[in-house]
Motif scaffolding. Structure first.
Motif, PDB file in Angstrom:
ATOM      1  N   LEU A  24      -4.969  65.081 133.732  1.00 28.29           N
ATOM      2  CA  LEU A  24      -5.832  65.363 132.590  1.00 28.29           C
ATOM      3  C   LEU A  24      -6.882  66.444 132.830  1.00 28.29           C
ATOM      4  O   LEU A  24      -7.440  66.964 131.880  1.00 28.29           O
ATOM      5  CB  LEU A  24      -6.537  64.076 132.143  1.00 28.29           C
ATOM      6  N   HIS A  25      -7.190  66.754 134.077  1.00 26.40           N
ATOM      7  CA  HIS A  25      -8.178  67.787 134.413  1.00 26.40           C
ATOM      8  C   HIS A  25      -9.536  67.516 133.759  1.00 26.40           C
ATOM      9  O   HIS A  25     -10.152  68.414 133.189  1.00 26.40           O
ATOM     10  CB  HIS A  25      -7.678  69.175 133.997  1.00 26.40           C
ATOM     11  N   LEU A  26     -10.007  66.277 133.842  1.00 28.87           N
ATOM     12  CA  LEU A  26     -11.300  65.914 133.283  1.00 28.87           C
ATOM     13  C   LEU A  26     -12.322  65.750 134.404  1.00 28.87           C
ATOM     14  O   LEU A  26     -12.012  65.168 135.441  1.00 28.87           O
ATOM     15  CB  LEU A  26     -11.198  64.592 132.510  1.00 28.87           C
TER      16      LEU A  26
ATOM     17  N   ALA B  72     -12.798  62.150 135.444  1.00 31.65           N
ATOM     18  CA  ALA B  72     -11.738  61.589 136.289  1.00 31.65           C
ATOM     19  C   ALA B  72     -12.011  61.882 137.760  1.00 31.65           C
ATOM     20  O   ALA B  72     -11.777  61.033 138.618  1.00 31.65           O
ATOM     21  CB  ALA B  72     -10.381  62.148 135.871  1.00 31.65           C
TER      22      ALA B  72
ATOM     23  N   LYS C 199     -22.997  62.698 136.620  1.00 38.48           N
ATOM     24  CA  LYS C 199     -22.284  62.351 135.386  1.00 38.48           C
ATOM     25  C   LYS C 199     -23.228  62.355 134.193  1.00 38.48           C
ATOM     26  O   LYS C 199     -22.868  62.813 133.110  1.00 38.48           O
ATOM     27  CB  LYS C 199     -21.621  60.984 135.550  1.00 38.48           C
TER      28      LYS C 199
ATOM     29  N   LYS D 268     -18.451  67.423 125.253  1.00 35.69           N
ATOM     30  CA  LYS D 268     -17.116  67.626 125.809  1.00 35.69           C
ATOM     31  C   LYS D 268     -16.593  66.344 126.430  1.00 35.69           C
ATOM     32  O   LYS D 268     -15.417  66.024 126.307  1.00 35.69           O
ATOM     33  CB  LYS D 268     -17.149  68.742 126.859  1.00 35.69           C
ATOM     34  N   ASN D 269     -17.484  65.567 127.054  1.00 36.48           N
ATOM     35  CA  ASN D 269     -17.102  64.312 127.677  1.00 36.48           C
ATOM     36  C   ASN D 269     -16.594  63.321 126.629  1.00 36.48           C
ATOM     37  O   ASN D 269     -15.628  62.597 126.863  1.00 36.48           O
ATOM     38  CB  ASN D 269     -18.287  63.727 128.454  1.00 36.48           C
TER      39      ASN D 269
ATOM     40  N   GLU E  85     -15.149  64.099 123.748  1.00 39.47           N
ATOM     41  CA  GLU E  85     -13.820  64.561 123.338  1.00 39.47           C
ATOM     42  C   GLU E  85     -12.778  64.214 124.397  1.00 39.47           C
ATOM     43  O   GLU E  85     -11.673  63.792 124.079  1.00 39.47           O
ATOM     44  CB  GLU E  85     -13.842  66.073 123.099  1.00 39.47           C
ATOM     45  N   ASP E  86     -13.147  64.398 125.662  1.00 40.26           N
ATOM     46  CA  ASP E  86     -12.227  64.083 126.755  1.00 40.26           C
ATOM     47  C   ASP E  86     -11.924  62.592 126.789  1.00 40.26           C
ATOM     48  O   ASP E  86     -10.796  62.180 127.032  1.00 40.26           O
ATOM     49  CB  ASP E  86     -12.808  64.521 128.097  1.00 40.26           C
ATOM     50  N   GLN E  87     -12.937  61.742 126.535  1.00 39.05           N
ATOM     51  CA  GLN E  87     -12.722  60.297 126.533  1.00 39.05           C
ATOM     52  C   GLN E  87     -11.809  59.905 125.382  1.00 39.05           C
ATOM     53  O   GLN E  87     -10.942  59.050 125.535  1.00 39.05           O
ATOM     54  CB  GLN E  87     -14.071  59.555 126.431  1.00 39.05           C
TER      55      GLN E  87
ATOM     56  N   THR F 240      -9.475  61.796 124.136  1.00 34.56           N
ATOM     57  CA  THR F 240      -8.148  62.218 124.573  1.00 34.56           C
ATOM     58  C   THR F 240      -7.558  61.203 125.542  1.00 34.56           C
ATOM     59  O   THR F 240      -6.397  60.814 125.424  1.00 34.56           O
ATOM     60  CB  THR F 240      -8.229  63.602 125.249  1.00 34.56           C
ATOM     61  N   LEU F 241      -8.361  60.740 126.498  1.00 37.45           N
ATOM     62  CA  LEU F 241      -7.900  59.750 127.466  1.00 37.45           C
ATOM     63  C   LEU F 241      -7.532  58.447 126.761  1.00 37.45           C
ATOM     64  O   LEU F 241      -6.501  57.845 127.046  1.00 37.45           O
ATOM     65  CB  LEU F 241      -8.978  59.506 128.518  1.00 37.45           C
TER      66      LEU F 241
END
Length: 178
Positions: free
Chosen positions: A78-80, A83, A122, A130-131, A133-135, A137-138
């Motif tokens: 995922l390149h987060l 992660a 963190k 962005k975090n 949006e990434d969450q 997506t996850l």
């Protein structure tokens, strides 16, 4: 021409990254079988023997190593940034768990400081928008995986905000029939 060459190299790197993630996942699966065998031998077959501290400590260390492997696969896929931080948290926790009980106050203090530093990073250095949006997506990846594995779960979900992959396919099939 240089742009095409860079694109090819980048695509090749992504493919190798996915292959390495799959290899790590296979190793984690095989390690899980080994841990289950160890638990079977220790707790079922030899149930009359008392479990020693070192045995339990080794087993927990092995389990945390498998968790770190899974987090590594998530990080590679995922390149987060989150992660990466989670993988580091598990690695530090494993290291702190495996400190021998005869020594270690300085090592435990350094581990606590390192974990606190990761939480500070963190909170203050990772962009929250962005975090989020990434969450999302996850979470979508997790839900879609569960929906593919257990379609009945997908149909009975309480949260109707996310349409699972299997629901999208069923809706497309219904639209095609009409």
């Amino acid at each position: 021409m240089k742009h095409k060459k860079n694109g090819f190299i980048l695509n090749t790197a992504f493919v190798f990254e996915k292959i390495l993630a799959a290899v790590v996942l296979i190793a984690v699966f095989l390690g899980t079988i080994d841990v289950l065998r160890l638990i079977w031998d220790t707790y079922i077959v030899n149930f009359e023997n008392i479990i020693q501290y070192e045995q339990l400590n080794d087993m927990l260390g092995q389990i945390l190593l498998l968790v770190i492997g899974v987090e590594l696969v998530v990080m590679l896929s995922l390149h987060l940034p989150g992660a990466l931080i989670e993988a580091l948290l598990y690695a530090i926790a494993r290291k702190m768990l495996l400190i021998p009980k005869k020594e270690g106050m300085l090592e435990i203090l350094l581990g606590v400081i390192a974990i606190a530093g990761l939480f500070i990073i963190k909170k203050y250095l990772i962009d929250e928008s962005k975090n989020d949006e990434d969450q999302k997506t996850l979470d979508e990846h997790k839900v879609d995986f569960v929906c593919k594995a257990l379609p009945i779960f997908c149909r009975n979900r309480k949260d109707k905000n996310h349409v699972c992959t299997c629901q999208k396919n069923e809706e497309n099939e219904k639209n095609e029939e009409n």
